[in-house]
Design a protein around this motif. Structure first.
Motif, PDB file in Angstrom:
ATOM      1  N   CYS A  79       0.856  -1.376   0.121  1.00 12.77           N
ATOM      2  CA  CYS A  79       0.028  -0.132  -0.064  1.00 12.77           C
ATOM      3  C   CYS A  79       0.930   1.211   0.094  1.00 12.77           C
ATOM      4  O   CYS A  79       0.933   2.197  -0.831  1.00 12.77           O
ATOM      5  N   ALA A  80       1.560   1.473   1.070  1.00  9.88           N
ATOM      6  CA  ALA A  80       2.068   2.971   1.042  1.00  9.88           C
ATOM      7  C   ALA A  80       3.468   3.129   0.009  1.00  9.88           C
ATOM      8  O   ALA A  80       3.273   4.103  -0.633  1.00  9.88           O
ATOM      9  N   ASN A 100       6.251  -0.218   4.626  1.00  7.85           N
ATOM     10  CA  ASN A 100       4.940  -0.508   4.676  1.00  7.85           C
ATOM     11  C   ASN A 100       4.336  -0.185   6.008  1.00  7.85           C
ATOM     12  O   ASN A 100       3.553  -0.872   6.235  1.00  7.85           O
ATOM     13  N   GLY A 102       2.964   2.107   7.600  1.00  5.76           N
ATOM     14  CA  GLY A 102       1.574   2.849   7.503  1.00  5.76           C
ATOM     15  C   GLY A 102       1.731   4.164   7.631  1.00  5.76           C
ATOM     16  O   GLY A 102       1.031   4.806   7.224  1.00  5.76           O
ATOM     17  N   GLY A 131      -1.449   7.036   3.235  1.00  8.51           N
ATOM     18  CA  GLY A 131      -0.254   6.201   3.631  1.00  8.51           C
ATOM     19  C   GLY A 131       0.945   6.801   2.926  1.00  8.51           C
ATOM     20  O   GLY A 131       2.020   6.059   2.776  1.00  8.51           O
ATOM     21  N   GLN A 155      -2.412   3.785   7.838  1.00 11.30           N
ATOM     22  CA  GLN A 155      -2.835   2.233   7.111  1.00 11.30           C
ATOM     23  C   GLN A 155      -3.485   1.603   8.330  1.00 11.30           C
ATOM     24  O   GLN A 155      -4.384   0.721   7.989  1.00 11.30           O
TER      25      GLN A 155
END
Ligand SMILES: [Ca+2]
Ligand SMILES: [Ca+2]
Length: 630
Positions: A79-80, A100, A102, A131, A155
């Motif tokens: 995600c990030a 990642n 968050g 993120g 996140q």
């Protein structure tokens, strides 16, 4: 197909700096840009990508009215980092957010798609999961070009659809009667989408950039029973979570339909370029014996059964391949399928090109506007990714992958071997050599932004749990702490690399040095189970002379991952460690432990685990510290 008028194409050919307008005979400058990104959506989970299980009529229609890309890839496999590539135009060898955790922040001075467009007169709004910097850091979206950003900055916060609050421009927006996790009455995604649609209405008379990095279908698989999408799936003979997941994808589809309808109603269809994509490769969610690659086969071709290797989190194709659609009536010809190979760093230059802005020089992306308009499209020399210890390069038909710095490079021919099953590194040493050189040229050491108030950020992470914060998130007293006398100050240390972390369970690498004995790092165990060796690389802030290591095992009831055998390395180069300064074992105790080694100097420490106290495959550390020489 060439959609340009001959005269216009001529001007482009002689390099005239005209605003990019394609077939538009009366160019109006500054088209709007909307980027909708579903979190975790797999490559084959849309109707237009072949799914027969999940209903996505609006997205399928969007694809028919525009371009369906079959060879687009994410900026990263989680995600990030992937969001950072999308926002900055950089690949993951140059970005500031490569872990990642968050809340890892962008640096204060970094430009984004939003900041460039904002400076050019665009209204800019973000709605969903940021993120790229927790609250209290240099990475917050309102400091990177967004007039408004509503949703989740961190996140972990984003895992719950019912947190007590979400964030708007770093202020808390209370969500009524919410208690965290799956408990509450106000479904955050509705609030976020509503604000996004309001933003479009409010800015209909001026150019806007609307970024919708929405969280479904990621996080806890929650959708209100009253949602029309749930009604479609509730009686299916599927596992409950799979039904919820499918309903969340169909809800996202409805949201895309709402955006399309509103844009049309506002009379902005031909003035608005809309993208829809996933954020990283799909996961093998809800897998069982019958569905070894997940219930919906995110990475399995629904007709041929040909698979992409790996999932979210890996740099095999399964971690990178995403659905991608672009629609811009009057400019993008309908019903196109494009196999252009492009990825997230290309959004920023494309947005600049569309808006008639000069494209910044110091980026890795290239504009795909020519492809959108059906014109001759320049190609990337190669595409590059790194995440944790993994590295990958894509060049012509070749993909090379390395699982960790001391592993062998693998080489695959994606044309003949899309599933990356047959490693041909030994047969093509010259190809491999060139690609390794590309990888080396693409990597620079990460320089993250900074936090000036970690409390806000930590509060947001706890908000995932509402009022029922589990002990690992509370600063509740635990029995033991690390003996900190004579140690390098934890505040000056930073985890700059780790082999994996149990992100979904919030057992992050940084917890090994956060000064809180109640938190710990744990290697990832689901959906991917990583095994020894596990690694942490810690930056001490400056070169130090060290004589020992202190370690505190996880302080909850468990022993999983508590370190037994390990090697410790010290170096002034974070990418190159020589022989270990210590190869030893910790004991089975919850007390602070210390082991000494001959005085060694360096700025970076690598800990590599070889086994755990209970002989399990995991690693976990509550706190680790390093003894300075006197
Ligand atoms: Ca994701
Ligand atoms: Ca800790």
């Amino acid at each position: 197909m060439n959609r340009l008028s001959p005269l216009f194409a001529f001007f482009l050919l002689i390099g005239q700096a005209l605003p990019a307008q394609g077939t538009d005979k009366n160019p109006t400058s500054q088209p709007n840009i909307i980027y909708i990104m579903a979190d975790e959506l797999g490559y084959y989970e849309l109707g237009c990508m072949g799914s027969t299980q999940i209903e996505t009529p609006n997205i399928d229609r969007m694809a028919k009215e525009g371009i369906l890309f079959t060879n687009a890839r994410a900026g990263s496999s989680v995600c990030a980092p992937t969001r950072c590539c999308l926002m900055t135009g950089l690949h993951s060898g140059h970005t500031s957010v490569r872990s990642n955790g968050g809340g890892t922040p962008l640096r204060a001075e970094e430009q984004t798609v939003a900041s460039l467009l904002h400076d050019h007169g665009y209204a800019t709004g973000g709605f969903g999961k940021w993120g790229c910097g927790g609250r209290g850091s240099t990475g917050v979206p309102e400091d990177h070009g967004f007039d408004i950003f509503l949703g989740y900055y961190d996140q972990v916060h984003a895992h719950s659809y019912y947190p007590p609050y979400i964030i708007k421009n770093s202020e808390e927006v209370l969500l009524e009667n919410n208690h965290g996790l799956s408990e509450g009455e106000t479904y955050s995604h509705y609030v976020i989408m509503d604000e996004g649609l309001e933003f479009l209405k409010k800015n209909k008379d001026r150019p806007f950039f609307a970024y919708f990095p929405i969280t479904p279908p990621h996080g806890l698989f929650d959708i209100p029973d009253s949602d029309p999408a749930w009604q479609i799936y509730k009686d299916r003979d599927w596992p409950e979570s799979a039904k919820r997941y499918a309903a969340m994808v169909t809800m996202v589809d409805r949201n895309v339909g709402e955006v399309l309808e509103l844009v049309q109603k506002l009379g902005l269809d031909e003035k608005t370029l809309i993208f829809f994509s996933g954020d990283n490769g799909g996961n093998d969610y809800f897998k069982d014996a019958e569905h070894p690659r997940g219930f919906f086969g995110a990475n399995v071709h629904p007709e041929t059964g040909v698979e992409f290797r790996g999932t979210k989190g890996t740099l095999y194709e399964g971690g990178l391949r995403i659905p991608m659609i672009a629609r811009w009536p009057g400019h993008i010809a309908p019903n196109r399928v494009s196999d252009l190979r492009w990825y997230f760093p290309d959004l920023l230059p494309t947005a600049c090109d569309v808006a008639g802005l000069p494209i910044p020089k110091d980026i890795d992306g290239i504009s795909i506007l020519p492809e959108l308009l059906g014109d001759e499209q320049p190609q990337h020399e190669f595409l590059y990714w790194e995440i944790g210890n993994q590295t990958a390069v894509l060049w012509n038909d070749w993909k090379t992958f390395r699982a960790r710095p001391n592993a062998e490079w693998e080489l695959y021919n994606l044309k003949s071997d899309p599933s990356e099953e047959s490693n041909v590194a030994d047969e093509h040493p010259e190809v491999l050599k060139q690609m390794v050189a590309m990888a080396e040229s693409a990597h620079t050491p990460v320089v993250e932004g900074t936090f000036f108030n970690r409390d806000l950020h930590e509060k947001d992470r706890r908000a995932k749990f509402g009022n029922n914060v589990p002990s690992k998130f509370r600063s509740s007293p635990v029995k033991h702490d690390l003996d900190r006398r004579g140690l390098v100050d934890a505040k000056s240390m930073k985890v700059i690399r780790f082999s994996s972390q149990a992100e979904g369970n919030s057992k992050l690498a940084q917890h090994a040095i956060d000064g809180d004995p109640a938190t710990h790092w744990h290697s990832e165990f689901q959906p991917v189970r990583h095994e020894h060796p596990h690694e942490l690389v810690i930056d001490l802030g400056q070169s130090q002379s060290l004589t020992g290591v202190r370690y505190l095992a996880r302080q909850d009831g468990g022993w999983n991952g508590s370190v037994k055998e390990f090697d410790l390395f010290i170096s002034d180069d974070p990418d190159s460690f020589g022989a270990p300064v210590l190869s030893s074992s910790f004991e089975k105790t919850k007390n602070s432990q210390e082991l000494r080694f001959p005085e060694s100097t360096g700025r970076y420490v690598l800990l590599r685990t070889k086994s755990a106290i209970n002989d399990g495959p995991w690693a976990s550390i509550s706190e680790i510290g390093f003894l300075k020489s006197e």
